[in-house]
Each structure stands twice: as structure tokens, then as C-alpha cells.
Design an enzyme around this catalytic site. Structure first.
Site, mmCIF file in Angstrom:
data_model
loop_
_atom_site.group_PDB
_atom_site.id
_atom_site.type_symbol
_atom_site.label_atom_id
_atom_site.label_comp_id
_atom_site.label_asym_id
_atom_site.label_seq_id
_atom_site.Cartn_x
_atom_site.Cartn_y
_atom_site.Cartn_z
ATOM 1 N N ILE A 561 33.489 61.138 39.313
ATOM 2 C CA ILE A 561 32.567 61.012 38.183
ATOM 3 C C ILE A 561 33.154 61.680 36.942
ATOM 4 O O ILE A 561 33.175 61.108 35.846
ATOM 5 C CB ILE A 561 31.211 61.644 38.531
ATOM 6 C CG1 ILE A 561 30.509 60.855 39.648
ATOM 7 C CG2 ILE A 561 30.322 61.743 37.289
ATOM 8 C CD1 ILE A 561 29.868 59.575 39.217
ATOM 9 N N GLN A 564 35.949 59.809 35.145
ATOM 10 C CA GLN A 564 35.498 58.648 34.387
ATOM 11 C C GLN A 564 34.632 59.042 33.192
ATOM 12 O O GLN A 564 34.705 58.429 32.138
ATOM 13 C CB GLN A 564 34.707 57.701 35.303
ATOM 14 C CG GLN A 564 34.377 56.373 34.675
ATOM 15 C CD GLN A 564 35.624 55.602 34.273
ATOM 16 O OE1 GLN A 564 36.669 55.732 34.899
ATOM 17 N NE2 GLN A 564 35.519 54.820 33.215
ATOM 18 N N GLU A 565 33.808 60.063 33.365
ATOM 19 C CA GLU A 565 32.885 60.446 32.304
ATOM 20 C C GLU A 565 33.575 61.161 31.153
ATOM 21 O O GLU A 565 33.341 60.848 29.988
ATOM 22 C CB GLU A 565 31.794 61.367 32.884
ATOM 23 C CG GLU A 565 30.795 60.676 33.798
ATOM 24 C CD GLU A 565 29.751 59.889 33.026
ATOM 25 O OE1 GLU A 565 29.759 59.939 31.775
ATOM 26 O OE2 GLU A 565 28.935 59.222 33.666
ATOM 27 N N SER A 566 34.394 62.146 31.465
ATOM 28 C CA SER A 566 34.946 63.007 30.409
ATOM 29 C C SER A 566 36.458 63.132 30.434
ATOM 30 O O SER A 566 37.030 63.795 29.570
ATOM 31 C CB SER A 566 34.356 64.416 30.538
ATOM 32 O OG SER A 566 34.834 65.046 31.718
ATOM 33 N N TYR A 668 32.121 50.706 35.117
ATOM 34 C CA TYR A 668 32.004 52.122 35.489
ATOM 35 C C TYR A 668 31.912 52.297 36.999
ATOM 36 O O TYR A 668 32.598 53.137 37.591
ATOM 37 C CB TYR A 668 30.763 52.699 34.810
ATOM 38 C CG TYR A 668 30.434 54.122 35.154
ATOM 39 C CD1 TYR A 668 30.915 55.171 34.383
ATOM 40 C CD2 TYR A 668 29.605 54.432 36.236
ATOM 41 C CE1 TYR A 668 30.600 56.493 34.690
ATOM 42 C CE2 TYR A 668 29.287 55.743 36.548
ATOM 43 C CZ TYR A 668 29.782 56.766 35.770
ATOM 44 O OH TYR A 668 29.464 58.071 36.083
#
Length: 697
Positions: A561, A564-566, A668
Site C-alpha cells: 500500500i 503505491q500511495e506515497s 491501483y
């Protein structure tokens, strides 16, 4: 008895000379033998060497160069004791080799940290005097230029793209220098915008200078400010292209301006099919279903030569796809068209037609991630036609030839070989590993192998910051409003990505490596695996281990996560306000923590990862551990994801994920689950060659 004379020499003298000659010859022999022994015993020191090995070489090596390298490696690895660093580096700045400049740079930095400003100044001065052309002297010129303005011009001229030069340019408001060499440097945008506003003073930029300033602002994504900077003057070709690209990302009004600008650009050149014209055509063709009337306005010669326009016309029903694949099999536009056509048939359940599109381009002309996608779906389309043996062969080939990711996971699942572990429990991790990267041992330090010997040596000596700054200084392209910058080759891109990661710029490093992987075709197995591992780093080891342990969530899922997020960048804030490693919305974080959190707390890696893990734990409980719904919910919310449930999720989850109606969530979900599998399979053996001509891998 008197000595007997012979040829003018006494016997005693003759014996003495023979003895002396024998001693000299013996000494020379010993020296040569010693040199041979030293060469035989010489160890190339790297950051992978143990501290014991480094200390042994520092204290006992007969080679002074070896002792110096050991001293530098020990010093760069020791961030706790500046005094110890100072002692290690003492007396090591001898000679004229580039490594002496590295020692002077380290000596000056260490003295500055200790507050010994006089010693720091003397080391900076020696560095500029002895190594004025080395990028390692840029920091020295920066520090000394505060009291010696002449050094500012030396710095900007000799090392124009070095971060020290760009910082000095911001401080002295050198807008044109920043526009040419570093518009993205922190603070540069404000200086450039300020220069654009000057219109009536003697310091106002000329028309040619405005072209440069305008293009720099366009590279920052500010198309409207770029247009305003030109004050009505027509943009030069490369500037027009940059402005058009930026405007296409703005409001509808700005988008219309950008489209008109790009169309005009294609007509303004004597050669419409040049680099700027082809790029303009690509931008105008980018939507899935572009505006037909817009494409019709482009010159006929450009429409005939552009693969992007050709693929757009296929989507609009104006051209046959087969002719495009035959003419441009190695063009990214063809790769995307193949997937769009195949995906439509897969979702419609037309398996034979899907098979046809998936075979329209050979796997060997595709980059690794796209080749993996093609192999998986070709296997599934065959399986749906009852051709199980053929499907199995495709999936087995996929597992042998590709690094672990989303499609190798799905191939494993289809073959009944591998399943995910329970995600609502922590992995077996060590909680005392600190914040260092905990990649498997085989993924630790490796030679950089760039085309720059200085950068390679700095990397080998553990001086990653200096290696990165030297690389930027020596390999930056000057921004020119009249022509496009040359595209770096894949080896430069990989070097840039590795250096960015090494200095903690995970955002820029991972983006660079990902873009490289999507354009690199026919690479060796070793290159593919290097790229794969570089794209799955493990920073914040103690932070993620603790969060996983406290909230009973598998660490690999947290990393999947966060990547992919940050991209492991704690300071990132999204346009909608999500913050931190796990990109939590303030309202969500408040609910999870039971109180309102400050921005500082939201950006804190420890707090943010723990709350993100708590939220993931809740989603896993809500969906009984289902990874698809959990990951989709993290992006789109559990309400939206719950509305997408169907029997297909159990029978054909790959097709279910392709039906997710939100394009962002669809991409995503696949990327996060691919990250998850990659982290779980990080110790997997290297892949096999993709085809016969890779036998030299």
C-alpha cells in the site's frame, strides 16, 4: 697478507661489490615479489565489507591507497561520532587523484559539523584551489562564495547543474540560470515567476529570455503562467510543446488553449513530422477516444507518419488495427492499442477474438511488464476455450521468465501452486532492525556501473550523496526553448533511479525506474531482475515491522500500500488532502486515532503507518480477508467496493478487477496486489531468459 689486485680491484673490494650487487638484486626481487603479492592480496573495498575488514585494511594494509579507501568507508558509515570521522580522515588528502578531493570534501563537512569553521574554511579553500573542475568542489565554492562573490560566478559557470549552484542561484535570484539548469529545484519556480513579472525596468527579460522562462514554467506544469510570461509573443517550438502539454492538464478553457497551440505548432514547422510535431500528435491522440475533428486539422504528412494518430484512428473506426501492428510493432501506441482491443474482448467473453488480439504483437517486442500481462491473458483466453494444456504452458513460461508481480501471482493461482498467506496477521519480522533498508542480502550493495568513473568510485566508497550530486552536475541537459532535450538511454535512467533511491528520494527514484521498465525492450534477465528489485525497496524497516505487529496486519501488505500511495515519501500530500506514508485523509486518521491529529503527526512515519495498518485491519475483518475488496476499499472506500461484489470475484477475480468502474481504482488494485506478491516472493530465484537470443545473460 696483502690483498691480491685483479683488474684494478682488490679481491676484498670485488667480494664487497658482489655482495652489494647481490643484495640489490635480492632487494629488487623482494620488492617485485612484494608488489606481486600485494596485487594478489589487494581487496576492492566496498560498503559491503565488514567493519572488521575495513579496520584491518585501515591499520595494516601496505598500500596507502587501500588505507585511504578504508578510512573513507569507515568515515562515511559512521554518522554518530564526528570526532572519530575527523581522526579517520586526518592526513588522507594527499595526491592529485579524484579521491583526494573526496577526502577534502569530507574533512570540510566534518569540521563544519563540529563547529570548527576555520578548519572547514581551509579545507574548502584547498578543495577549490586544487580541484576546481571537480563537482566535489561545488559545495566548497558555495560556502566560500558567501564572502567571495567572485566564486559565485565560478560556481554557476563551472558546475551549472550542481545542487549547490542551483541553491546559490535561488539565493541570488538568478532566474535565467535556474530556468536553464534547474526549474524544479526548491524555490526556483518563485524566482522564475518573479522575473517574468518584470516588464518596465532595465532588469526586465528580453523576448528570447522570456521564451526560456516560459518553457521553464511549463515544465513545472504551470501552462497559464508560461503563456503570461511571453506577453503575447508566439512561443518557439519546444516552448509551445511544453506549454501545450501543461495546458492539457488544466481547466476545460486551458485545455482548449493547449489543443489550439499544439495544432498550430504542427503547421508552423517546415517539417511537421519532426520531433516536436510527432510529440504534439501524441498529446492530441492521448485520450482513449480523441476528438476526430481535432486530429483532422493536423497536416496530412503528420497523420500518415504518426503511430499515435494511427492508433487513435483505429479507436475511432477510421483505420484497421492490423495495418498499425504491422507498421509500428515496437511503438508504445501499438502496445496500448493491443491491450485496449484485447481487454474489450476479454470483458465481453469473446475468448477467440481476445486470443487473436493478444497474439497480434510478439511477446519479444514488449517491455517486461506488458509481456507478462500478455502471457497471462493469453493463457486465460485459451483456458476459457478448453485448451488447458496450452494455457498451462503459457502460465508456466510466465513464471519462469518474469519477476514476481500481479500476473505471476495470478498464473501461480491458476496453476494451483501458490496462495497468499493470511493478511490479518504480522509476518515474522525483527522489531530492532532500525530504519535501514531490510532487503534480502543478495539485494544489498552492488556496483553502480554507470558511464562515469568518478560517480562509480564515490558510490563504491559509500558517498552516495556526493555520487548523486556529481551525477546530476555532469549529466543534466540544458533547457532550450528551441529544441527538445535528448532522451536519456535506459542505463542512464537506471543509474538516476538508483542514486535517487540511495539518497532517500523514493518518489523520484521509483517513478524513474517504473517509467524505464515500461520502455525497456529485449533487456537481459539480470537487468530485468535488477529493475524489479530496485522498484521494491524496504525503507522504514522498524516502522513497518512495529505497525504490522501492533495491528496484526502482514507487513508485505503495508508495504504494498505505502509503495503505491506515497512511494515511501512521508511528506507527500495529495490534491484531496491525504497525507503520509499510507496517505490517510485527516478525517479517517481522526476516527482511527480517536482524536484530531496535527499535520506533523499525520506526516510522522510511525503514527501514519500504525493508523494505516489499523484501517487495513478493519477492512480485512470487514471482507473476511479478501485481498481484492480490501485493497479496492482502501482506494475507493468500502461502500463503493461493496457495490462491485459479484460471483465473478470468486470464479474469475482477474476479470472482476478489470470491471472495476473507476479507472484509478482498477489500476491501483492490480498494482498493490502486484507489490504484495513481489514483497512476499523477494527471495525467489532469478528468471530464465525470455527468448533464445538471451543466452548470454
Amino acid at each position: 697478507m696483502p690483498a691480491v689486485r685483479a683488474g684494478g680491484l682488490t679481491e676484498r673490494t670485488s667480494r664487497g661489490l658482489l655482495l652489494l650487487g647481490g643484495t640489490v638484486i635480492g632487494s629488487v626481487g623482494l620488492i617485485l615479489a612484494g608488489q606481486q603479492l600485494l596485487r594478489h592480496q589487494h581487496t576492492v573495498l566496498t560498503p559491503a565489507a565488514s567493519e572488521a575488514v575495513l579496520w584491518k585494511n585501515y591499520r595494516w594494509s601496505w598500500d596507502p591507497g587501500q588505507r585511504r579507501e578504508a578510512a573513507l568507508l569507515l568515515a562515511t558509515a559512521d554518522q554518530d561520532s564526528q570526532r572519530r570521522r575527523q581522526r579517520l580522515l586526518q592526513g588522507q588528502a594527499w595526491g592529485s587523484a579524484p579521491i583526494a578531493a573526496a577526502v577534502l570534501q569530507q574533512q570540510a563537512s566534518t569540521a563544519s559539523q563540529l563547529g570548527d569553521l576555520d578548519r572547514a574554511k581551509s579545507r574548502w579553500q584547498a578543495l577549490v584551489l586544487l580541484f576546481p573542475d571537480s563537482p566535489l568542489s561545488a559545495d566548497a565554492a558555495y560556502h566560500l562564495s558567501r564572502t567571495n562573490p567572485d566564486l559565485t560566478q565560478h560556481l554557476l559557470k563551472q558546475h551549472p547543474a550542481h545542487p549547490a549552484s542551483l541553491e546559490r542561484a535561488v539565493e541570488t535570484k538568478q532566474a535565467l540560470h535556474l530556468a536553464r539548469w534547474g526549474p524544479g529545484h526548491h524555490g526556483a519556480g518563485g524566482v522564475i515567476r518573479e522575473a517574468c513579472l518584470l516588464s518596465t525596468t532595465a532588469a526586465a527579460p528580453s523576448n528570447d529570455e522570456r521564451q526560456l522562462l516560459a518553457r521553464a514554467l511549463a515544465t513545472l506544469g504551470d501552462g497559464q503562467a508560461s503563456l503570461d510570461c511571453l506577453q503575447g509573443a508566439p512561443p518557439q517550438p519546444a516552448t509551445a510543446l511544453s506549454i501545450g502539454r501543461a495546458l492539457l492538464q488544466g481547466t476545460q478553457e486551458q485545455r482548449s488553449k493547449g489543443e489550439r497551440l499544439l495544432v498550430a505548432l504542427t503547421h508552423s514547422s517546415a517539417n511537421p513530422v519532426g520531433a516536436t510535431g510527432l510529440e504534439a500528435a501524441r498529446l492530441l491522440s492521448e485520450p482513449l477516444y480523441p476528438e476526430a475533428t481535432l486530429l483532422a486539422q493536423l497536416p496530412q504528412s503528420l497523420r500518415d507518419q504518426s503511430a499515435d494518430i494511427a492508433t487513435a484512428e483505429v479507436r475511432l473506426g477510421k483505420r484497421k488495427a492490423a495495418s498499425v501492428f504491422q507498421r509500428w510493432p515496437k511503438h508504445p501506441a501499438s502496445w496500448q492499442l493491443q491491450w485496449d482491443l484485447a481487454r474489450a474482448e476479454l470483458l465481453a467473453g469473446r475468448w477467440q477474438q481476445a486470443e487473436g488480439w493478444l497474439q497480434a504483437l510478439a511477446t519479444t517486442v514488449l517491455p517486461e511488464p506488458l509481456a507478462a500481462r500478455q502471457r497471462f491473458w493469453l493463457g486465460l483466453s485459451l483456458a476459457k476455450q478448453g485448451r488447458a494444456a496450452e494455457a498451462k504452458r503459457h502460465w508456466q513460461t510466465l513464471l519462469k521468465q518474469h519477476p514476481p508481480g500481479y500476473y505471476t501471482w495470478r498464473a501461480s493461482a491458476r496453476l494451483g501452486q501458490d496462495t497468499l498467506p493470511g493478511l490479518n496477521q504480522p509476518a515474522q519480522v525483527k522489531l530492532n532492525s532500525g530504519d535501514r533498508d531490510t532487503s534480502p542480502p543478495s539485494l544489498k550493495w552492488r556496483p553502480l556501473k554507470s558511464d562515469d568513473a568518478l560517480v562509480n568510485n564515490l558510490w563504491r566508497l559509500g558517498m552516495v550523496k556526493e555520487a548523486w550530486e556529481s551525477w546530476r552536475s555532469r549529466h543534466a541537459s540544458r533547457l532550450d526553448p528551441t529544441s527538445l532535450s535528448p532522451a536519456p538511454d535506459h542505463t542512464e535512467m537506471i543509474t538516476t533511479g538508483r542514486l535517487r533511491l540511495a539518497v532517500g528520494d523514493h518518489w523520484g527514484g521509483l517513478d524513474t525506474l517504473w517509467r524505464t521498465s515500461l520502455r525497456l525492450v529485449g533487456e537481459s534477465c539480470n537487468t530485468r531482475w535488477t529493475l524489479h528489485h530496485l522498484q521494491h525497496p524496504r525503507p522504514f524497516a522498524a516502522v513497518f515491522a512495529a505497525a504490522a505487529h501492533e495491528e496484526n496486519v502482514h507487513e508485505a501488505l503495508l508495504r504494498a500500500i505505502a509503495k503505491q500511495e506515497s512511494r515511501y515519501s512521508p511528506g507527500v500530500r495529495s490534491v484531496v488532502g491525504a497525507q503520509g506514508l499510507m496517505q490517510l485523509m485527516p478525517s479517517t486518521a481522526t476516527e482511527l486515532a480517536g482524536r484530531k491529529l496535527t499535520d506533523k503527526e499525520l506526516k510522522d512515519p510511525k503514527a501514519n503507518s500504525r493508523l494505516g495498518a489499523r484501517y487495513l485491519g478493519q477492512l480485512l475483518d470487514q471482507w473476511q480477508g479478501n485481498p481484492w475488496l480490501t485493497v479496492a476499499s482502501y482506494n475507493a472506500g468500502p461502500g463503493a467496493a461493496g457495490g462491485w461484489r459479484s460471483d465473478e470475484l470468486e470464479q474469475d477475480p482477474e476479470l472482476w478487477s478489470e470491471r472495476i468502474p473507476y479507472p484509478e481504482t482498477r489500476i491501483y488494485t492490480k498494482k498493490v496486489l502486484g507489490n504484495l506478491w513481489a514483497y512476499l516472493q523477494s527471495n525467489q530465484a532469478p528468471c530464465a531468459p525470455r527468448h533464445a537470443d538471451s543466452a548470454n545473460d
